[in-house]
Scaffold this active site. Structure first.
Site, PDB file in Angstrom:
ATOM      1  N   LYS A  34       2.346  -6.381  21.426  1.00 39.81           N
ATOM      2  CA  LYS A  34       3.159  -5.561  20.515  1.00 39.81           C
ATOM      3  C   LYS A  34       2.278  -5.115  19.347  1.00 39.81           C
ATOM      4  O   LYS A  34       1.636  -5.940  18.701  1.00 39.81           O
ATOM      5  CB  LYS A  34       4.344  -6.393  19.996  1.00 39.81           C
ATOM      6  CG  LYS A  34       5.277  -5.620  19.078  1.00 39.81           C
ATOM      7  CD  LYS A  34       6.432  -6.480  18.615  1.00 39.81           C
ATOM      8  CE  LYS A  34       6.084  -7.353  17.436  1.00 39.81           C
ATOM      9  NZ  LYS A  34       5.959  -6.660  16.144  1.00 39.81           N
ATOM     10  N   LYS A  62      10.031   0.242  14.849  1.00 42.27           N
ATOM     11  CA  LYS A  62      11.424   0.054  14.386  1.00 42.27           C
ATOM     12  C   LYS A  62      12.018   1.412  13.975  1.00 42.27           C
ATOM     13  O   LYS A  62      12.475   1.601  12.842  1.00 42.27           O
ATOM     14  CB  LYS A  62      11.493  -0.953  13.244  1.00 42.27           C
ATOM     15  CG  LYS A  62      11.067  -2.356  13.679  1.00 42.27           C
ATOM     16  CD  LYS A  62      11.368  -3.407  12.659  1.00 42.27           C
ATOM     17  CE  LYS A  62      10.901  -4.774  13.114  1.00 42.27           C
ATOM     18  NZ  LYS A  62       9.424  -4.906  13.219  1.00 42.27           N
ATOM     19  N   THR A  69      14.581  13.407  14.497  1.00 43.33           N
ATOM     20  CA  THR A  69      13.341  12.763  14.040  1.00 43.33           C
ATOM     21  C   THR A  69      12.960  11.632  14.992  1.00 43.33           C
ATOM     22  O   THR A  69      11.776  11.455  15.324  1.00 43.33           O
ATOM     23  CB  THR A  69      13.513  12.244  12.593  1.00 43.33           C
ATOM     24  OG1 THR A  69      14.024  13.311  11.799  1.00 43.33           O
ATOM     25  CG2 THR A  69      12.198  11.768  12.009  1.00 43.33           C
ATOM     26  N   LYS A 178      10.726 -22.288  17.979  1.00 41.57           N
ATOM     27  CA  LYS A 178       9.943 -22.982  19.014  1.00 41.57           C
ATOM     28  C   LYS A 178      10.126 -22.242  20.340  1.00 41.57           C
ATOM     29  O   LYS A 178      11.261 -21.988  20.771  1.00 41.57           O
ATOM     30  CB  LYS A 178      10.451 -24.429  19.119  1.00 41.57           C
ATOM     31  CG  LYS A 178       9.601 -25.301  20.018  1.00 41.57           C
ATOM     32  CD  LYS A 178       9.868 -26.783  19.781  1.00 41.57           C
ATOM     33  CE  LYS A 178       9.265 -27.648  20.876  1.00 41.57           C
ATOM     34  NZ  LYS A 178       7.864 -27.363  21.205  1.00 41.57           N
ATOM     35  N   SER A 180       9.885 -22.888  23.588  1.00 41.26           N
ATOM     36  CA  SER A 180      10.700 -23.421  24.687  1.00 41.26           C
ATOM     37  C   SER A 180      12.196 -23.402  24.349  1.00 41.26           C
ATOM     38  O   SER A 180      13.038 -23.164  25.220  1.00 41.26           O
ATOM     39  CB  SER A 180      10.243 -24.838  25.055  1.00 41.26           C
ATOM     40  OG  SER A 180      10.079 -25.617  23.898  1.00 41.26           O
ATOM     41  N   ARG A 194       1.195 -14.645  14.165  1.00 40.18           N
ATOM     42  CA  ARG A 194       0.236 -15.454  13.416  1.00 40.18           C
ATOM     43  C   ARG A 194      -0.194 -16.730  14.126  1.00 40.18           C
ATOM     44  O   ARG A 194      -1.353 -17.140  14.030  1.00 40.18           O
ATOM     45  CB  ARG A 194       0.806 -15.786  12.024  1.00 40.18           C
ATOM     46  CG  ARG A 194       0.782 -14.604  11.081  1.00 40.18           C
ATOM     47  CD  ARG A 194       1.690 -14.815   9.894  1.00 40.18           C
ATOM     48  NE  ARG A 194       3.104 -14.687  10.254  1.00 40.18           N
ATOM     49  CZ  ARG A 194       4.116 -14.827   9.393  1.00 40.18           C
ATOM     50  NH1 ARG A 194       3.869 -15.099   8.131  1.00 40.18           N
ATOM     51  NH2 ARG A 194       5.368 -14.667   9.798  1.00 40.18           N
TER      52      ARG A 194
HETATM   53  O1  O7M Z   1       4.794 -14.597  14.713  1.00 42.39           O
HETATM   54  P1  O7M Z   1       4.788 -13.804  13.420  1.00 42.39           P
HETATM   55  O2  O7M Z   1       5.829 -14.234  12.475  1.00 42.39           O
HETATM   56  O3  O7M Z   1       3.427 -13.709  12.806  1.00 42.39           O
HETATM   57  O4  O7M Z   1       5.095 -12.277  13.823  1.00 42.39           O
HETATM   58  C1  O7M Z   1       6.325 -11.880  14.327  1.00 42.39           C
HETATM   59  C2  O7M Z   1       6.268 -10.429  14.739  1.00 42.39           C
HETATM   60  O5  O7M Z   1       7.554 -10.030  15.176  1.00 42.39           O
HETATM   61  C3  O7M Z   1       5.892  -9.473  13.610  1.00 42.39           C
HETATM   62  O6  O7M Z   1       5.188  -8.385  14.190  1.00 42.39           O
HETATM   63  C4  O7M Z   1       7.224  -9.003  13.082  1.00 42.39           C
HETATM   64  O7  O7M Z   1       7.139  -7.722  12.519  1.00 42.39           O
HETATM   65  C5  O7M Z   1       8.071  -8.994  14.351  1.00 42.39           C
HETATM   66  N1  O7M Z   1       9.511  -9.215  14.155  1.00 42.39           N
HETATM   67  C6  O7M Z   1       9.964 -10.313  13.479  1.00 42.39           C
HETATM   68  O8  O7M Z   1       9.204 -11.185  13.070  1.00 42.39           O
HETATM   69  N2  O7M Z   1      11.314 -10.443  13.276  1.00 42.39           N
HETATM   70  C7  O7M Z   1      12.226  -9.569  13.723  1.00 42.39           C
HETATM   71  O9  O7M Z   1      13.411  -9.757  13.538  1.00 42.39           O
HETATM   72  C8  O7M Z   1      11.780  -8.467  14.446  1.00 42.39           C
HETATM   73  C9  O7M Z   1      10.431  -8.330  14.708  1.00 42.39           C
HETATM   74  C10 O7M Z   1      10.069  -7.327  15.633  1.00 42.39           C
HETATM   75  O10 O7M Z   1       9.185  -7.394  16.431  1.00 42.39           O
HETATM   76  O11 O7M Z   1      10.859  -6.293  15.633  1.00 42.39           O
HETATM   77  C11 O7M Z   1      10.810  -5.464  16.664  1.00 42.39           C
END
Ligand code: O7M
Length: 221
Positions: A34, A62, A69, A178, A180, A194
């Site tokens: 992603k 998003k 648009t 988590k 699982s 992260r």
């Molecule tokens: O594992 P992280 O916390 O470092 O990253 C999580 C990723 O998922 C990060 O790219 C966020 O922008 C995305 N995300 C969320 O953390 N929470 C949400 O509710 C939605 C997203 C997301 O991917 O939206 C599509």
């Protein structure tokens, strides 16, 4: 998108070389990558085709605008070589329909955010999350984004959509979820950022999460 490891990497780094290195290192353990504003704004849309060498690409913009648009944004996203786009559901059915229309022209997928994983996600979005999930199912979206930080919400949303839509779930690791637990709650894929890209060895971190998911699916844990 083929379901193997049930793990999606959120590649929110800002450096092209680092992004390509991590993608190559973890590719064996992720079903998709992603990408979103942090990486694209820093390196440009061209990174999508480079990363697509390693895994299918989900563009997390998003998308949340009026239908016209949204249509224009989705055209750029798919022309850039992505396999799926993430859009917000709160903008309503006509805005979502515009994204799905363009996605189907390109033979690509749309994921709809029904509820977000951070604490603020419970403020405005959670109360309408189930209505958004229903709308996404009626509109023919490929999947939903639901919070790994609240596995009970993933289960509630799964009950609404049945097996009609897939669920991808962010919030594992750095946000406290988590892997699982979220798979057991009904998600098809977890999204991890992260906890993988900041790890000393992103490959080892991805391998461990994929192994945890596999153990859960086999009933070993
Ligand atoms: O594992 P992280 O916390 O470092 O990253 C999580 C990723 O998922 C990060 O790219 C966020 O922008 C995305 N995300 C969320 O953390 N929470 C949400 O509710 C939605 C997203 C997301 O991917 O939206 C599509």
């Amino acid at each position: 998108m083929e379901k193997k490891s049930c793990l999606i990497l959120a590649l929110d780094v800002s450096d092209r070389e680092e992004a390509l290195k991590i993608a190559e290192d973890v590719s064996e353990f992720v079903d998709a990558i992603k990408v979103g504003y942090p990486l694209i704004l820093a390196t440009g849309l061209g990174i999508i085709r480079e990363l697509a060498e390693f895994a299918p690409i989900i563009a997390d913009f998003k998308v949340a605008d009026i239908p016209n648009t949204n249509r224009l944004i989705c055209e750029h996203v798919f022309e850039a070589g992505t396999d799926a786009v993430i859009v917000q559901g709160f903008t309503g059915r006509d805005s979502l329909d515009a994204c799905i229309e363009i996605a189907s022209e390109y033979g690509k997928d749309v994921f709809v955010v029904s509820e977000m994983s951070h604490p603020g996600g419970a403020e405005f979005l959670q109360p309408v999350g189930e209505a958004i999930a229903r709308m996404a199912a009626e509109a023919g979206a490929f999947g939903l984004v639901a919070p790994a930080t609240r596995p009970e919400r993933v289960t509630a949303i799964r009950k609404i959509i049945g097996d009609k839509l897939t669920i991808i779930s962010p919030g594992v690791g750095a946000q406290g979820g988590k892997a699982s637990d979220v798979i057991a709650a009904g998600a098809d894929w977890v999204i991890v950022g992260r906890a993988i890209y900041k790890a000393e060895s992103p490959r080892e971190a991805a391998r461990k999460i994929a192994a945890e998911i596999e153990a859960k699916l086999k009933g070993e844990i």
